[in-house]
Design an enzyme around this catalytic site. Sequence first.
Site, PDB file in Angstrom:
ATOM      1  N   HIS A 140       2.671 -47.563  -9.428  1.00  0.00           N
ATOM      2  CA  HIS A 140       2.746 -48.456  -8.272  1.00  0.00           C
ATOM      3  C   HIS A 140       3.761 -47.868  -7.305  1.00  0.00           C
ATOM      4  O   HIS A 140       4.899 -47.610  -7.658  1.00  0.00           O
ATOM      5  CB  HIS A 140       3.170 -49.865  -8.677  1.00  0.00           C
ATOM      6  N   CYS A 141       3.334 -47.654  -6.070  1.00  0.00           N
ATOM      7  CA  CYS A 141       4.186 -46.997  -5.073  1.00  0.00           C
ATOM      8  C   CYS A 141       4.697 -48.028  -4.070  1.00  0.00           C
ATOM      9  O   CYS A 141       3.911 -48.631  -3.341  1.00  0.00           O
ATOM     10  CB  CYS A 141       3.402 -45.899  -4.355  1.00  0.00           C
ATOM     11  N   VAL A 142       6.024 -48.241  -4.039  1.00  0.00           N
ATOM     12  CA  VAL A 142       6.591 -49.219  -3.113  1.00  0.00           C
ATOM     13  C   VAL A 142       6.465 -48.760  -1.662  1.00  0.00           C
ATOM     14  O   VAL A 142       6.477 -49.573  -0.740  1.00  0.00           O
ATOM     15  CB  VAL A 142       8.081 -49.480  -3.439  1.00  0.00           C
ATOM     16  N   ASN A 156       1.132 -50.614  -2.715  1.00  0.00           N
ATOM     17  CA  ASN A 156      -0.157 -50.571  -3.392  1.00  0.00           C
ATOM     18  C   ASN A 156      -0.029 -49.701  -4.631  1.00  0.00           C
ATOM     19  O   ASN A 156       0.895 -48.892  -4.752  1.00  0.00           O
ATOM     20  CB  ASN A 156      -1.217 -49.991  -2.454  1.00  0.00           C
TER      21      ASN A 156
END
Length: 308
Positions: free
Chosen positions: A157-159, A163
């Site tokens: 999960h990429c802040v 997303n």
Amino acid sequence: MEINLFKLCSGLKVIGYFMILLVAAIISLSYYAVVVVTWGPELLSGGLHSFLAFFIIILFHFLLIMLLWSYFMVVFKDPGSVPNNWKPLTEEEVLEAGSSLTLSESIEPEAFTSTHSADGRERRPQVGYCSRCQNGKPPRCHHCSVCQRCVLKMDHHCVWVVNCVGARNYKFFLLFLLYTFLETTMDTFILLPNFIDFFSEAKNHSTSPGNLAVIFLTFVLNLAFALSLLCFVVMHVSLLSSNTTTIEVHEKRRGIRWKYDLGRKKNFEQVFGTKKALWFFPLVSKEDLNNIPALRGLEFPTLSDGEG
């Protein structure tokens, strides 16, 4: 008082929206420093220097467009969701379905080998199950505590994009990394002469303090991002070449070839497709989606038993 860690994880989405604003601020700052302050005025100087400025500004805009295009594709593209009531088909069901399967249906290659109960009756192969989603889990699928759902071939999960990065947007994420690295590296080099002259210009007051501060800050930020992104680019190139996700790094056994590692060419095609014209664009052809199951995220070919 008990603390719900999953609710805390969901709170990371709020941080993500600030990250989007941060990305927009850094891009705006870089644009002002490179185009407005530094190289834009050089277009009017004439001669070779003017031609160099024109080339730099064109390249800057090209990389910026590709960066933003890739970024928004990662942000808005669904990384891949598990269909409701998903379960792999038995060999008998596969034969009955024939060519009528749609992209929303799933066939796991390893699931074709059905097991039999003590009375000789065929059973549906066992698959993973997510107790939180109350649904089956295809191979390489993981539950994201931030998004509160299972993601197909989840990488992380990429802040920065608010997303998950999964099967259906991993290519866009890689292109975003690549173009951001190229853009920040380019900005670092073309601002380097101005950064070197920073102290003398500040002493002589030959440039406005505001522009000096913008150039100094932009150079430092782009240098920091370029160096950090280089590490991420190298890491993901290594993962791509072995058909491994960030999560799966901890699942692989040393000394044993990864079952999804089919060779660099096939591994690459499972992310970028076979259409060379689209490799460097955040697009996927319908033909590749139909012909390469891994791009859909529900089924993945593995090494045969003899190749392990």
